[in-house]
Structure formats: structure tokens, C-alpha cells
Design an enzyme around this catalytic site. Structure first.
Site, mmCIF file in Angstrom:
data_model
loop_
_atom_site.group_PDB
_atom_site.id
_atom_site.type_symbol
_atom_site.label_atom_id
_atom_site.label_comp_id
_atom_site.label_asym_id
_atom_site.label_seq_id
_atom_site.Cartn_x
_atom_site.Cartn_y
_atom_site.Cartn_z
ATOM 1 N N LYS A 13 -44.451 3.498 131.599
ATOM 2 C CA LYS A 13 -45.552 2.760 130.959
ATOM 3 C C LYS A 13 -46.579 2.310 132.005
ATOM 4 C CE LYS A 13 -44.432 -1.109 128.530
ATOM 5 N NZ LYS A 13 -45.241 -2.317 128.718
ATOM 6 N N GLY A 19 -49.761 -6.762 127.800
ATOM 7 C CA GLY A 19 -50.195 -7.649 128.868
ATOM 8 C C GLY A 19 -50.802 -6.872 130.024
ATOM 9 N N GLN A 21 -49.277 -7.404 137.945
ATOM 10 C CA GLN A 21 -50.469 -7.363 137.086
ATOM 11 C C GLN A 21 -51.606 -8.157 137.719
ATOM 12 O OE1 GLN A 21 -49.118 -8.619 133.216
ATOM 13 N NE2 GLN A 21 -48.086 -6.679 132.834
ATOM 14 N N ASP A 48 -38.236 -6.452 134.375
ATOM 15 C CA ASP A 48 -38.239 -6.056 132.962
ATOM 16 C C ASP A 48 -36.852 -5.677 132.451
ATOM 17 O OD1 ASP A 48 -40.955 -6.463 132.821
ATOM 18 O OD2 ASP A 48 -41.460 -4.377 133.247
HETATM 19 C C1 S3P Z 1 -46.308 -4.568 135.076
HETATM 20 C C2 S3P Z 1 -45.969 -5.668 135.832
HETATM 21 C C3 S3P Z 1 -44.927 -6.638 135.447
HETATM 22 C C4 S3P Z 1 -44.054 -6.100 134.328
HETATM 23 C C5 S3P Z 1 -44.853 -5.443 133.241
HETATM 24 C C6 S3P Z 1 -45.651 -4.279 133.793
HETATM 25 C C7 S3P Z 1 -47.350 -3.645 135.573
HETATM 26 O O1 S3P Z 1 -45.534 -7.816 134.986
HETATM 27 O O2 S3P Z 1 -43.266 -7.144 133.782
HETATM 28 O O3 S3P Z 1 -43.994 -4.968 132.211
HETATM 29 O O4 S3P Z 1 -47.466 -2.510 135.043
HETATM 30 O O5 S3P Z 1 -48.062 -4.013 136.506
HETATM 31 P P1 S3P Z 1 -45.946 -9.020 135.973
HETATM 32 O O6 S3P Z 1 -47.040 -8.548 136.817
HETATM 33 O O7 S3P Z 1 -46.370 -10.137 135.053
HETATM 34 O O8 S3P Z 1 -44.726 -9.366 136.749
#
Ligand code: S3P
Length: 442
Positions: A21, A93, A169, A319
Site C-alpha cells: 500500500k 491517512g 507520513q 501496522d
Molecule cells: C505509512 C506510515 C505509517 C503506517 C501507515 C502507512 C506510510 O504511519 O502506519 O499505515 O505509508 O508512510 P505513521 O507515519 O503515522 O507512523
């Protein structure tokens, strides 16, 4: 939608789990901003990645999708156009936080909205540093939550930002904004977080400097460069594989092979934790595909024992904790997780929602501010009773309790399973092929 699952004790076979993803999202973003045509293969046809795809289509990028093959006609760093309506990020998110960085640097105004779950998630973690760069970002929900409204046509200046939380993120959002900023943007992370953004920037010909610090990394990027289109083959998602890994380990008759899974070292905490618990996991056919390491993961039925999860592995398995809690319930002795307060602000409060579900199925656990203690039932044939679980519309909660049916004495019903489509659309079909009895009730 709900799952009604009758117990089984077999989990076997070779299964291609859903494409990654995180990498799917980024392939659309970088492909759209590049000069030239980017071809993506094994793209995740899940709702989250499709939200990102639709957002860029709404900003004038020509994107063709034929199943898991996507062709993106990049518009360059200054080619996005104003969307005609709000950009709908659905449950994702990653889409909302990474796009905040990109949209802050555009000439046009924009608004991003999300579903019920996304609308409760904290967005000030990206808005605050973006404002320091000169962006005009408003989180218009009640408590720094979506919708996010961004006023375009601002000049962004590079900042040095020490992230207060280990978040890929937030890091990615700032590196993306940094592409348009004057000067060199510097981001430091308190612990190592996934580095797909840094790897993909390099794959698209953009220079990123990474320096190891005591615990996390310091990442530097200079604004004003260009991205050059390239082809991306997306590996299978280690987060989706985690459900199959735990299933293979806790099943009486467990023996699965998962081909071509991404084993980027910033994502392999789940393998390390399961190995520490005594799981029989082997990696074969290791290779590198498009700058990302991959391997076939082989897992066999294992006697697990409880552990204290090492703190440094927490962001590397962030995750995968819901399904690791299911593994912990099947282990002998206690498992203790600390330092994982971030789990409370995922698609649901994953500590509380998992604790509630585990308690429903007869597991003794104690909720901590930043983690959980789970008393495993080890060698018992039936670790879980039957019961009805509320997934809180969180895909990973739903998939985790599905796997619990391998050690359950009775039927498990899981409510709110439609969000499984955000990350793993063929989940029910695939686990049934491996030996589970999941009936999907619309
Ligand atoms: C992700 C970062 C993680 C992860 C999310 C995907 C990404 O979140 O939990 O499912 O693709 O950068 P956080 O940055 O909030 O830790």
C-alpha cells in the site's frame, strides 16, 4: 458487512498477498509529478491507493488503469491543476498527510475530506511544520482533524524539523513539500521509520541525503529539482503478509509460502518479533526489485512463547500489532508491548479495540497507556472462545480476528469488515483457499 467464521485448524499453500500500500500510494504521487510516463505493475487495487489515484486524476493527471497495471502521464513539478471539488481521501491517512505536503506548494487552493475514521485522526502533526515552512493550512475539524483546507500560492522555505513522533507520513509530507521549498529541508526522526519515500525519490532521479543518527535518521532534500519518470514493480505488502504469517504459525497444520514480499528493513519488525517468539520463519529467493528488497516468506506451525517486545522494533512493526496480539494470545506466558502510543491514533484506537475483542474471546489482557500486556494460553488447542467482535471499521482489526479462528472453539463474527477493501480486497477469498471458513455476509 460482516464476516462469520467457523473454526478450522489448517493454513497452508502458496499465496500472493496484496501489493504494498505505501509503495502504491507513492508510485502515483511521484509518477504524477515526474516528467515522462511511469508504468506501475502490481499496483494495489485497494480503496486507499485508489483514493490517491483519483486525487491526482482530479488534479488533471492522465492516469490509465487496467487492473493492477497503471500508466501515469506525469505533468512535471508545476503541472497539477486545481481540482473542481474537494479531494476525497476516503479512509486513507497516508493520502491525506502526504498530499498535504504537495498541495501546500501548489498555486491553487484545495480541500481534503475523509470518511468517519479519517475525520477523527490528528492532522496538526503535518499542518504545524508545514506552517513553519510558510504554508497556509487549516485543519477545520474539531480537534486538529480533517477536513484540511490549504490556501495556495505561498512561498515555501526549507526548515529543519525534529519530529516529535516516529512517523513516516509526517517525514514524507515534509520531504514532499521540500521539493518546492527554497533551500534544504532537513527532517530528523526519533526512531527509524519506513523509507519508501526516500527510495522512490532516488528511483525518480532526485537526490536525498540520509545520515544515521543515534536512533533514527536525518534526511536532507534540496528544493527546485525535477523527477524523471521510471517503471515501478510493487512488491507484496509485508503488512498484509503478516496475517498469513501469524496464521501459518498458530495453525495446528500451518505451512505457507508468500512469494515476493517486500522486506525493506524499515518494515520487517513483524518478522523479528515473531522469530523472537519462536516462530519458524524462513526467507528464500531474496532479490531487489525497483530499489526495494523482496523475498519469499515461508512460515510453519510453531510453538510460540511470550516476550517483552524490544522498543526499537515498535516503529518497524507499527501496522502489524493487531495480528501480533493474536499471536501473543496463542503463546505460552505473557507478552508485553510498550512505547506504542501511536497505535491509539491509527484507523481506530488499536490498543483498546484489540483489548476489547480479545476480552470478548476470553483472553486476559491489561491495557497500558502506551501498550498492552497479554496473557497467552500457549499450548491449549482452543485459545479463543467464539463471540461477536466490533472491528470499529478498521481493516487490520477485522483481518486479525479472522486469523484467530484457527485457534477458536466456536464461531467468530466480525462486524464492520467492509474496510478490508482499503488494503486487501481479496483477503477473504485468499484465506479461505488457505484453509479458513470465512463467510462474507453483506
Ligand atoms: C505509512 C506510515 C505509517 C503506517 C501507515 C502507512 C506510510 O504511519 O502506519 O499505515 O505509508 O508512510 P505513521 O507515519 O503515522 O507512523
Amino acid at each position: 458487512m460482516k464476516y462469520q467464521i467457523t473454526p478450522s485448524n489448517t493454513f497452508t499453500g502458496t499465496h500472493s498477498v496484496a501489493p504494498d500500500k505505501s509503495i502504491s500510494h507513492r508510485s502515483i504521487m511521484f509518477g504524477s509529478l515526474a516528467n515522462g510516463v511511469t508504468r506501475v505493475t502490481n499496483f494495489l487495487e485497494g480503496e486507499d491507493a485508489l483514493s490517491t489515484l483519483q486525487a491526482f486524476a482530479d488534479m488533471g493527471v492522465e492516469i490509465h488503469r487496467d487492473g493492477d497495471k497503471v500508466t501515469i502521464h506525469g505533468v512535471g513539478m508545476h503541472g497539477l491543476t486545481a481540482p473542481q471539488k474537494e479531494l476525497d481521501m476516503g479512509n486513507s491517512g497516508t493520502s491525506m498527510r502526504l498530499l498535504s505536503g504537495i498541495l501546500s506548494a501548489q498555486k491553487f487552493d484545495s480541500t481534503m475530506i475523509g470518511d468517519r475514521s479519517l475525520s477523527k485522526r490528528p492532522m496538526e502533526r503535518v499542518a504545524k511544520p508545514l506552517r513553519e515552512m510558510g504554508a497556509v493550512v487549516a485543519t477545520t475539524g474539531e480537534r486538529g482533524t480533517p477536513p484540511i483546507t490549504i490556501t495556495g500560492n505561498q512561498t515555501l522555505n526549507a526548515i529543519t524539523y525534529d519530529m516529535p513522533m516516529a512517523s513516516a507520513q509526517v517525514k514524507s509530507c515534509l520531504l514532499l513539500a521540500g521539493l518546492w521549498a527554497n533551500g534544504e529541508t532537513v527532517v530528523t526522526e526519533p526512531e527509524i521509520t519506513r523509507d519508501h519515500t526516500e527510495r522512490m525519490l532516488r528511483a525518480f532521479g532526485y537526490d536525498v541525503a540520509v545520515k544515521k543518527l543515534d536512533k533514527g535518521n536525518e534526511i536532507r532534500i534540496k528544493g527546485g529539482g525535477e523527477l524523471v519518470a521510471c517503471d515501478i514493480e510493487v512488491p507484496a505488502d509485508i503488512s498484509s503478509s503478516a496475517f498469513f504469517m501469524v496464521a501459518g504459525a498458530i495453525a495446528k497444520h500451518g505451512d505457507v509460502v508468500l512469494p515476493k514480499v517486500g522486506i525493506n528493513p524499515t518494515r520487517t519488525g513483524v518478522i523479528d518479533i515473531l522469530k523472537l517468539m519462536g516462530a519458524d520463519i524462513r526467507l528464500t529467493n531474496e532479490a531487489v526489485v525497483g530499489g526495494e528488497p523482496v523475498a519469499d516468506i515461508c512460515v510453519k506451525a510453531s510453538e510460540l512463547h511470550g516476550i517483552e517486545i524490544p522498543l526499537h522494533l515498535v516503529p518497524l512493526a507499527i501496522d502489524e500489532f493487531p495480528v501480533l496480539f493474536v499471536a501473543s494470545a496463542c503463546a505460552t506466558g505473557k507478552t508485553i508491548l510498550r512505547g506504542a502510543e501511536e497505535l491509539r491514533v491509527k484507523e481506530s484506537d488499536r490498543i483498546q479495540v484489540m483489548a476489547d475483542g480479545l476480552a470478548t474471546l476470553g483472553i486476559d489482557c491489561t491495557v497500558l497507556d502506551d501498550g498492552i500486556e497479554i496473557v497467552g494460553k500457549g499450548g491449549a488447542q482452543f485459545v479463543f472462545g467464539g463471540g461477536e467482535i466490533d472491528s470499529h471499521h478498521d481493516h487490520r482489526i477485522a483481518m486479525s480476528f479472522t486469523v484467530a479462528s484457527l485457534r477458536a472453539s466456536d464461531t467468530i463474527i466480525i462486524n464492520g469488515t467492509e474496510t478490508v477493501n482499503t488494503s486487501f480486497p481479496k483477503f477473504a477469498e485468499l484465506v479461505n483457499k488457505a484453509g479458513l471458513n470465512v463467510e462474507v455476509v453483506e
